[in-house]
Write an enzyme that holds these catalytic residues in place. Structure first.
Site, PDB file in Angstrom:
ATOM      1  N   ASP A 138       8.510 -27.030  58.932  1.00  5.49           N
ATOM      2  CA  ASP A 138       9.397 -26.867  59.725  1.00  5.49           C
ATOM      3  C   ASP A 138       8.986 -27.025  61.373  1.00  5.49           C
ATOM      4  OD1 ASP A 138      11.245 -25.105  57.647  1.00  5.49           O
ATOM      5  OD2 ASP A 138      11.607 -27.297  58.223  1.00  5.49           O
ATOM      6  N   ASP A 185       1.899 -26.329  57.810  1.00  6.56           N
ATOM      7  CA  ASP A 185       3.374 -25.769  57.734  1.00  6.56           C
ATOM      8  C   ASP A 185       4.217 -26.957  57.843  1.00  6.56           C
ATOM      9  OD1 ASP A 185       5.567 -23.862  59.001  1.00  6.56           O
ATOM     10  OD2 ASP A 185       5.292 -25.357  60.695  1.00  6.56           O
TER      11      ASP A 185
HETATM   12  C1  XBP Z   1      10.528 -22.198  59.662  1.00  4.14           C
HETATM   13  C2  XBP Z   1      11.408 -21.287  59.577  1.00  4.14           C
HETATM   14  C3  XBP Z   1      12.456 -21.469  58.537  1.00  4.14           C
HETATM   15  C4  XBP Z   1      13.554 -22.744  58.899  1.00  4.14           C
HETATM   16  C5  XBP Z   1      14.842 -22.242  58.217  1.00  4.14           C
HETATM   17  O1  XBP Z   1       9.799 -22.467  58.503  1.00  4.14           O
HETATM   18  O2  XBP Z   1      11.233 -20.032  59.952  1.00  4.14           O
HETATM   19  O3  XBP Z   1      13.148 -20.396  58.506  1.00  4.14           O
HETATM   20  O4  XBP Z   1      13.617 -22.428  60.388  1.00  4.14           O
HETATM   21  O5  XBP Z   1      14.597 -22.603  57.001  1.00  4.14           O
HETATM   22  P1  XBP Z   1       8.139 -23.089  58.732  1.00  4.14           P
HETATM   23  P2  XBP Z   1      15.403 -21.618  55.925  1.00  4.14           P
HETATM   24  O6  XBP Z   1       7.242 -21.824  58.149  1.00  4.14           O
HETATM   25  O7  XBP Z   1       7.960 -24.254  57.797  1.00  4.14           O
HETATM   26  O8  XBP Z   1       8.115 -23.410  60.204  1.00  4.14           O
HETATM   27  O9  XBP Z   1      16.635 -21.313  56.347  1.00  4.14           O
HETATM   28  O10 XBP Z   1      15.078 -22.096  54.614  1.00  4.14           O
HETATM   29  O11 XBP Z   1      14.277 -20.240  56.026  1.00  4.14           O
HETATM   30 MG    MG Z   2       7.260 -24.292  61.623  1.00  3.58          MG
END
Ligand code: XBP
Ligand code: MG
Length: 243
Positions: free
Chosen positions: A12, A10
């Site tokens: 973020d 993953d």
């Molecule tokens: C986490 C998310 C993303 C980010 C914001 O992504 O849910 O929406 O919070 O990014 P991950 P965007 O699957 O990598 O944990 O505004 O581009 O959605």
């Molecule tokens: Mg994440």
């Protein structure tokens, strides 16, 4: 028992603690669009239960701004902004922050990526954020060739159904040509865990302050970080899980 052949990361909250920067970018976008919206950290922690920035903003409008969607309370309901345009402004604000280079990858991530490659493990990314955000985060930290390290990169542009939907993980497996039992997922959130488990992939959780309170039932391991995790540990834990 299948051998471990690939790690699926993953982005973020897992590769880096990016949600503070996302929060700042959302507020910057609201201000530049002249919206009277401002998310503080405690509100953002609850909004993070909705994956995807666009979906999160729409959820906020429906459940926080227009508390009574039917308007039965007579309260004026705010008109929905153009979420695509607003999200594009947010993404520009976020990528500018990332390219400023302040944010490091989480402890142990860079070493883990290098050791995994050295040992012949295949690497992939499965995220609900955008391709632009992944590049803005990884290019300054892993160099211009960063995407060469990941055989498959699935993101919001290729997998529109967001976590906990398992589309992004199923498509990653398909493109790797691997069964779920040959992989491990590394995640930080309950939505991410559910998405990976939904695709049948054993999952290691490395929580962060935005997700520490989440329900991680079903995780193979819950670790503070990957800093003290060796590739041999991953093989051992994977063998235990797929016995
Ligand atoms: C986490 C998310 C993303 C980010 C914001 O992504 O849910 O929406 O919070 O990014 P991950 P965007 O699957 O990598 O944990 O505004 O581009 O959605
Ligand atoms: Mg994440």
């Amino acid at each position: 028992m299948a051998d471990l052949q690939a790690l699926i990361f993953d982005v973020d909250g897992t590769l880096a603690d990016t949600e503070g920067a996302h929060l700042a970018a959302f507020n910057q976008a609201f201000a530049s669009a002249g919206l009277p919206w401002r998310w503080d950290e405690s509100l953002y922690i609850s909004l993070l239960e909705v994956s995807g920035g666009k979906e999160r903003m729409a959820h906020y409008l429906a459940h926080h701004v227009n508390r009574d969607p039917a308007g039965a309370s007579g309260e004026s309901t705010a008109i929905a902004p153009d979420f695509d345009a607003l999200h594009a402004i947010k993404t520009t604000a976020y990528t500018q922050q990332m390219r400023a280079g302040a944010l490091a990858l989480r402890p142990g991530i860079e070493a883990m990526l290098a050791a995994a490659r050295e040992s012949g493990l295949r690497l992939a990314i499965a995220t609900t954020t955008t391709e632009a955000n992944i590049d803005a985060l990884l290019q300054p930290r892993l160099g211009p060739e960063w995407s060469q390290h990941f055989e498959v990169i699935e993101h919001a542009g290729t997998a529109p159904r967001k976590k906990p939907d398992s589309q992004v993980y199923r498509q990653t497996l398909q493109r790797l040509g691997l069964a779920a039992t040959a992989c491990l997922a590394i995640e930080d959130s309950a939505n991410g865990l559910q998405a990976a488990l939904g695709a049948g992939i054993a999952t290691i959780i490395t929580p962060n302050p935005f997700t520490a309170h989440h329900n991680f039932k079903g995780a193979l391991r819950i670790l503070p970080s990957l800093e003290s995790t060796a590739i041999a540990d991953l093989h051992r834990w994977h063998a235990d899980a797929t016995r």
